[in-house]
Design a protein around this motif. Sequence first.
Motif, mmCIF file in Angstrom:
data_model
loop_
_atom_site.group_PDB
_atom_site.id
_atom_site.type_symbol
_atom_site.label_atom_id
_atom_site.label_comp_id
_atom_site.label_asym_id
_atom_site.label_seq_id
_atom_site.Cartn_x
_atom_site.Cartn_y
_atom_site.Cartn_z
ATOM 1 N N PRO A 124 -38.742 27.538 31.444
ATOM 2 C CA PRO A 124 -37.779 26.430 31.483
ATOM 3 C C PRO A 124 -38.314 25.224 32.249
ATOM 4 O O PRO A 124 -39.136 25.360 33.150
ATOM 5 N N ILE A 125 -37.823 24.043 31.868
ATOM 6 C CA ILE A 125 -38.227 22.792 32.522
ATOM 7 C C ILE A 125 -37.010 22.159 33.185
ATOM 8 O O ILE A 125 -35.980 21.946 32.535
ATOM 9 N N ASP A 126 -37.117 21.855 34.475
ATOM 10 C CA ASP A 126 -36.059 21.117 35.179
ATOM 11 C C ASP A 126 -36.046 19.678 34.672
ATOM 12 O O ASP A 126 -37.104 19.075 34.483
ATOM 13 N N PHE A 127 -34.853 19.131 34.483
ATOM 14 C CA PHE A 127 -34.737 17.710 34.162
ATOM 15 C C PHE A 127 -33.357 17.226 34.562
ATOM 16 O O PHE A 127 -32.483 18.019 34.955
ATOM 17 N N LEU A 128 -33.154 15.935 34.498
ATOM 18 C CA LEU A 128 -31.852 15.350 34.813
ATOM 19 C C LEU A 128 -31.240 14.776 33.542
ATOM 20 O O LEU A 128 -31.850 13.932 32.876
ATOM 21 N N ASP A 129 -30.048 15.260 33.207
ATOM 22 C CA ASP A 129 -29.291 14.756 32.066
ATOM 23 C C ASP A 129 -28.388 13.638 32.593
ATOM 24 O O ASP A 129 -27.373 13.901 33.237
ATOM 25 N N VAL A 130 -28.771 12.406 32.343
ATOM 26 C CA VAL A 130 -28.055 11.255 32.910
ATOM 27 C C VAL A 130 -26.654 11.157 32.326
ATOM 28 O O VAL A 130 -25.715 10.708 33.000
ATOM 29 N N GLN A 131 -26.487 11.587 31.082
ATOM 30 C CA GLN A 131 -25.144 11.625 30.486
ATOM 31 C C GLN A 131 -24.235 12.545 31.298
ATOM 32 O O GLN A 131 -23.075 12.220 31.574
ATOM 33 N N LYS A 132 -24.753 13.713 31.690
ATOM 34 C CA LYS A 132 -23.975 14.648 32.518
ATOM 35 C C LYS A 132 -23.693 14.053 33.894
ATOM 36 O O LYS A 132 -22.575 14.171 34.410
ATOM 37 N N LEU A 133 -24.684 13.398 34.490
ATOM 38 C CA LEU A 133 -24.484 12.795 35.804
ATOM 39 C C LEU A 133 -23.386 11.728 35.762
ATOM 40 O O LEU A 133 -22.565 11.631 36.677
ATOM 41 N N PHE A 134 -23.373 10.942 34.681
ATOM 42 C CA PHE A 134 -22.319 9.937 34.524
ATOM 43 C C PHE A 134 -20.955 10.619 34.420
ATOM 44 O O PHE A 134 -19.969 10.162 35.017
#
Length: 323
Positions: A124-134
């Motif tokens: 798995p790769i860690d990433f940031l889902d900006v849609q989720k953060l919003f």
Amino acid sequence: MNYIVMDLEWNQSSTGQEAEAQRLPFEIIEIGAIQLNDGYAMINQFNELIKPQVYHELNEVTGQLMHMEMEELNRGKPFFQVVEAFLKWCGEQPYLFCTWGVQDLTELQRNMKFYNMAPLSDGPIDFLDVQKLFGIAYEDRKTKRSLEYAIDYLQIEKDIPFHRAFSDAYYTAKIFSVLAAKSPELLRNVSYDVFNPPRDRKQEIKTQFDTYMKYISRQFDDREEMMADREVSSSKCYLCHRNLRKKLKWFSANGRHYYCVAYCEKHGYLKGKIRVRKTDEGKYYAVKTTKFITKEEADAIALRRDHIRELRRKHRHKGEGKA
């Protein structure tokens, strides 16, 4: 830590008749990205078109969204050349991918696999889902807003058109910068791309967030073996770390989603949900979330279980009647 805010555009078959349609349902035709430093300032940009090799006609919807013709795409560079340049552009300094939504990293890896390129990761790769953060910052954590909605909500200037890879990466980066600067604690809400799920216990993921716990299991040969695994089927309080007795044992209506309810004397009712996932190689793995709920929510889950049982009972009786 740098941040690579990435957006992809892809084409797909208009007929579904191509031999490659199952292996490559979405062929990437453009990569756009913005690089941010640890102060969330834009420091670099990447933008390249990719010449299609699989789908030689532009899907009507894709063409309308991107305002592009096939002859423009045919002037693009080969996929492997663009991706090699993109990964080199990302740099050697540690970085985290950021995307609007969860699909881009999966499709990038699927395209790389199609062209026999070395994988980004063996797990798995860690990433940031900006849609989720919003959604966490301004919505109810579940509602998924469009990129343009978020830009309007945050009153960010719209100075270039939407629906191209670079422009959407540019706007996602602007939103990310606002969110990160205002509420840096949001960045704890990391997401995981599981195009390559955990292969063993060491790669399994266990992460506690503000309102829930997430566990991503290793791969199993079949669903039964997966559900019999002690870690997959357990109900543990993620606050006091005690194994809990279940009030409702695991049940499912469709074999894809399983639910249970346990009870912690200190923290109350705990809901468990397992999403069953299947790899391209036919292996199974579980994505389990646990979160605390009210008694009313627990009672509603019990009613759902009873309804499922009743439907199955009627179905069995109907079958026996025909026999």
